[in-house]
Design an enzyme around this catalytic site. Structure first.
Site: not given
Length: 185
Positions: A4-6, A10, A45
């Site tokens: 959910r936040d690639v 990260n 993001t």
């Protein structure tokens, strides 16, 4: 698991440039059974967030594929994901706009100075744009992404090897031409 936040910040690199995914704080288990998605509060993001997930609140494995496509576009273009000074602020829209103009040199990271195989770059751009497709049904799965990226890399390495062979042949020709070789009698 759906991360959910690639996003580029990260993805960590070790001393051998091996990528490691970090920050699993927003991740969800993908044990969906027969379902292809789970409903959850939208998190991630801006710019990297799958528009379909944002619109529906239905999280699927393909949501991370979208984000990965955005990361690929960042790598290829060296552009910010969101930049209000561009004609198209979002990187996927900007890339599509530039692709329609047909000039790959305006899309590519200028720090590469044109030192790339245009065929493998086109394939990588097409792949990134497929991953960043607003419709999850039109995105490749990660297995397909890996295969295509490996083929792009193989093509790029092959081109570099050919160029090195040409360079070594031309440098040996130059050295032979500059040597005092007796003429034939």
């Amino acid at each position: 698991m759906v991360h959910r936040d690639v996003k580029s910040t990260n993805i960590l690199l070790d001393d051998r440039f091996t990528a490691k995914i970090a920050d699993f704080g927003l991740s969800r288990s993908s044990q969906l059974g027969d379902e292809s998605h789970i409903s959850t509060a939208v998190a991630g993001t801006p710019g990297y967030l799958d528009p379909e997930y944002y619109r529906t609140g239905r999280l699927a494995e393909m949501s991370d594929i979208y984000s990965f496509g955005i990361v690929l576009l960042e790598i290829i273009t060296n552009q910010r994901v969101l930049d209000q000074t561009r004609e198209q602020p979002h990187i996927a829209d900007w890339t599509a706009f530039m692709l329609n103009r047909g000039d790959i040199t305006k899309i590519m990271d200028p720090n590469l100075h044109g030192d790339y195989n245009s065929r493998s770059v086109w394939r990588a751009l097409e792949l990134a744009m497929l991953c960043a497709n607003p419709s999850s049904d039109k995105r490749p799965n990660m297995f397909q992404v890996v295969i295509e990226l490996k083929e792009c890399l193989t093509s790029e390495i092959s081109m570099q090897n050919k160029n090195q062979d040409k360079d070594s042949q031309s440098s040996s020709e130059v050295s032979i031409d500059n040597m005092d070789v007796p003429s034939a009698r």
